[in-house]
Structures are given as C-alpha cells and as structure tokens.
Design a protein around this motif. Structure first.
Motif, short mmCIF file in Angstrom:
data_model
loop_
_atom_site.label_atom_id
_atom_site.label_comp_id
_atom_site.label_asym_id
_atom_site.label_seq_id
_atom_site.Cartn_x
_atom_site.Cartn_y
_atom_site.Cartn_z
N HIS A 48 0.90 -1.30 -0.11
CA HIS A 48 -0.06 0.10 0.02
C HIS A 48 1.12 1.19 -0.02
CE1 HIS A 48 -3.43 2.62 0.68
NE2 HIS A 48 -2.66 3.00 1.75
N ASP A 49 1.93 1.27 0.88
CA ASP A 49 2.64 2.35 0.97
C ASP A 49 3.49 2.67 -0.54
OD1 ASP A 49 1.91 2.78 3.56
OD2 ASP A 49 3.78 2.31 4.53
N TYR A 50 3.95 1.57 -0.95
CA TYR A 50 4.69 1.59 -2.03
C TYR A 50 4.01 2.05 -3.42
CZ TYR A 50 7.11 0.10 -6.44
OH TYR A 50 7.51 0.03 -7.88
N GLN A 51 2.55 1.96 -3.37
CA GLN A 51 1.69 2.42 -4.50
C GLN A 51 1.40 3.81 -4.16
OE1 GLN A 51 -1.67 -0.41 -3.85
NE2 GLN A 51 -0.73 -1.87 -4.99
N LEU A 52 1.25 4.21 -3.06
CA LEU A 52 0.91 5.72 -2.53
C LEU A 52 2.38 6.53 -2.95
CD1 LEU A 52 -0.78 5.77 0.68
CD2 LEU A 52 -1.77 5.86 -1.44
N ASN A 53 3.56 5.88 -2.75
CA ASN A 53 4.81 6.62 -3.06
C ASN A 53 5.29 6.57 -4.40
OD1 ASN A 53 4.52 7.49 -0.41
ND2 ASN A 53 5.69 6.12 0.42
N LYS A 54 4.77 5.47 -5.34
CA LYS A 54 5.35 5.49 -6.31
C LYS A 54 5.29 6.58 -7.46
CE LYS A 54 5.79 1.83 -10.25
NZ LYS A 54 5.15 0.68 -10.86
N GLN A 55 4.13 7.04 -7.44
CA GLN A 55 4.13 8.13 -8.39
C GLN A 55 4.80 9.31 -7.91
OE1 GLN A 55 0.05 8.69 -9.55
NE2 GLN A 55 0.25 7.01 -11.33
N GLY A 56 5.54 10.19 -8.72
CA GLY A 56 6.34 11.35 -8.14
C GLY A 56 7.21 11.30 -7.21
N LYS A 57 7.61 9.88 -7.08
CA LYS A 57 8.82 9.71 -6.13
C LYS A 57 10.20 10.07 -6.73
CE LYS A 57 10.55 6.42 -2.69
NZ LYS A 57 10.37 5.00 -1.98
N SER A 58 10.93 11.00 -6.45
CA SER A 58 12.17 11.30 -7.05
C SER A 58 13.40 10.74 -6.50
CB SER A 58 12.38 12.85 -6.73
OG SER A 58 12.58 13.11 -5.54
N GLY A 59 14.28 10.72 -7.25
CA GLY A 59 15.42 9.87 -6.70
C GLY A 59 15.61 8.41 -7.07
N MET A 60 16.60 7.72 -6.48
CA MET A 60 16.55 6.22 -6.81
C MET A 60 16.99 5.73 -5.32
SD MET A 60 19.32 6.09 -10.22
CE MET A 60 20.20 7.71 -9.69
N LEU A 61 16.51 4.56 -5.16
CA LEU A 61 16.87 3.63 -4.02
C LEU A 61 18.51 3.53 -3.57
CD1 LEU A 61 14.20 1.04 -4.14
CD2 LEU A 61 14.07 2.96 -2.71
N LEU A 62 18.66 3.64 -2.63
CA LEU A 62 20.06 3.36 -2.24
C LEU A 62 20.36 1.88 -2.18
CD1 LEU A 62 21.37 5.63 0.72
CD2 LEU A 62 21.41 6.01 -1.76
N THR A 63 21.45 1.33 -2.61
CA THR A 63 21.63 0.09 -2.51
C THR A 63 21.90 -0.30 -1.22
OG1 THR A 63 23.98 0.06 -2.81
CG2 THR A 63 22.55 0.10 -4.79
N SER A 64 22.04 -1.56 -0.72
CA SER A 64 22.42 -2.08 0.58
C SER A 64 23.75 -1.70 0.92
CB SER A 64 22.17 -3.57 0.77
OG SER A 64 22.66 -4.33 1.77
N ARG A 65 24.69 -1.84 -0.07
CA ARG A 65 26.00 -1.26 0.23
C ARG A 65 25.96 0.11 0.39
NH1 ARG A 65 30.57 -3.62 -0.74
NH2 ARG A 65 29.74 -5.20 0.48
N GLU A 66 25.20 0.87 -0.27
CA GLU A 66 25.35 2.20 -0.05
C GLU A 66 24.70 3.00 1.33
OE1 GLU A 66 25.24 3.22 -4.82
OE2 GLU A 66 23.30 3.58 -3.33
N GLN A 67 23.56 2.20 1.80
CA GLN A 67 22.97 2.37 2.89
C GLN A 67 24.04 1.93 4.31
OE1 GLN A 67 19.33 0.40 3.73
NE2 GLN A 67 18.12 1.76 2.39
N SER A 68 24.74 1.05 4.06
CA SER A 68 25.40 0.48 5.02
C SER A 68 26.75 1.66 5.25
CB SER A 68 26.31 -1.03 4.78
OG SER A 68 25.53 -1.79 4.50
N ILE A 69 27.09 2.38 4.28
CA ILE A 69 28.15 3.25 4.33
C ILE A 69 27.47 4.50 4.91
CG2 ILE A 69 29.64 4.90 2.78
CD1 ILE A 69 30.25 2.25 0.92
N VAL A 70 26.28 4.91 4.46
CA VAL A 70 25.70 6.01 5.12
C VAL A 70 25.42 5.86 6.47
CG1 VAL A 70 23.50 7.33 5.21
CG2 VAL A 70 24.50 6.80 2.98
N GLN A 71 25.02 4.54 6.74
CA GLN A 71 25.04 4.29 8.43
C GLN A 71 26.35 4.55 9.18
OE1 GLN A 71 23.74 0.31 9.41
NE2 GLN A 71 24.34 0.45 11.49
N LEU A 72 27.31 4.00 8.40
CA LEU A 72 28.60 4.09 9.25
C LEU A 72 29.15 5.68 9.29
CD1 LEU A 72 30.34 0.88 7.67
CD2 LEU A 72 29.85 1.38 10.14
#
Length: 211
Positions: free
Chosen positions: A135-159
C-alpha cells in the motif's frame, strides 16, 4: 538440533527472543551478537540454521549481514526484525537475500512460525506487513524522486552517521578506501545531498541510526 543465532544491540530484546526460541524442542541458541560485525563472525563460527538480526544494528546493519553471508556462500537463512514501517526496507531486504521479515511488535506472535518456515525452505513475511508495504509503495510510487540506495550504500551512510571515517569504513566493510569514496559520492548524488550533516540527518530519518 536446529541452531539459532540472535543479533540485536539491546540485551532485553535478545533475552526475549532467546526465551521464545528455547521453549521449542530441538532448537538451541547458538550465540548472541550485539552488532552486525559480531553477528557475521559468530555466524561463520557457529554455522547456525537461522540468524535473527535486527535491521538497525551498529557497525553493519541487518541487510548488510545478510548480503555478506550470501557473498560468503553461507547456507544460513536470515530473519530480519525491524521497528520501522518502510517499503524501501522490504525491497532492499529481498535484494539482500533475506527470506524472512517481521516487525518487532509481531515477534511474540509470529517468530516461531517464521523460523519454522525458513527451516522448511519457505520465505516468511506476515500478510499484514506485505499489505501495508505494498500500500505504501503504491502511494509513493508516483512522483517519487531519486533512486533507492543499494544495501552497500545504506551501510556506508549508516557508518558515516555513526562517525566513521572513509578509512575506518573500508576496514569494517572490507573495501578499498577508493570504493568507499565512490559509494559515498553515489549515495550523496542519489539523495541530492552535498554534506555529511545532510547524510546524518537522512540516516536518522530513515532509522539507520538512533540519535
């Protein structure tokens, strides 16, 4: 005897999960970890059938734990526990090789069923979780800007948000400093950010770290 590894940075949560696991015949807790790096090391040593890991782990998050175990060709199944309702988490979990995903609030009711499913080679996502995330995905899909971070990128941002330098991140994730810098730059470009402070605010907002 089925071996279960529990990884969470809160001792009270680990104790609660241990109590549920140990009530089952032929299940034992093969170890406990308080951060993602320790979870990987214990998984390689104990070779558990299942690793129950909190998504928001220090050093290495739950998705990166799964990704690393897959890369090392471990046959251990990973069950992610999270407090956060975000469709991006489920997407990234599947990409990281996770086949079990539960809200912490559902653990008491669904944990045994989830472990049994994974032991039988079946994925486990509660229907309420899947319905909400879709449900959340369908609500956010349209007009959602940018790309998802990969798992590796998320790990680096976390650190980064935890205060690590590029050099210490390279040591934790076993990557070259140049590769860390590349992933960092890519993440900032995807997020439209230009400073470390913005990355930290993003990590807090996405619950990658706890302020």
């Amino acid at each position: 005897m089925k071996r279960i590894l529990i990884a969470d940075d809160h001792e009270v949560v680990r104790s609660g999960l241990r109590a549920i696991v140990e009530m089952q015949p032929n299940w034992i807790v093969a170890g406990e970890a308080s951060n993602g790096e320790q979870a990987i090391a214990l998984a390689l040593e104990a070779r558990p059938d299942i690793v129950i890991v909190d998504y928001s782990m220090p050093l290495i998050n739950g998705l990166e734990v799964s990704r690393r175990l897959r890369a090392l060709r471990q046959r251990t199944e990973v069950l992610i526990l999270t407090m956060h309702e975000d469709e991006e988490l489920l997407t990234e979990a599947v990409l990281a090789g996770v086949r079990g995903f539960l809200f912490k609030s559902d653990a008491r009711k669904h944990l045994i069923f989830a472990i049994e499913a994974l032991l039988d080679g079946r994925p486990y996502f509660t229907s309420a979780l899947v319905e909400k995330l879709l449900h959340d995905y369908q609500l956010n899909k349209q007009g959602k800007s940018g790309m998802l971070l990969t798992s590796r990128e998320q790990s680096i941002v976390q650190l980064i948000a935890e205060g690590h330098t590029n050099r210490s991140i390279s040591a934790v994730l076993k990557l070259s400093v140049k590769t860390v810098e590349t992933h960092r730059a890519t993440a900032m470009r995807k997020l439209g950010m230009s400073s470390t402070a913005e990355l930290v605010r993003y990590a807090i907002r996405k619950k990658l770290v706890v302020p």
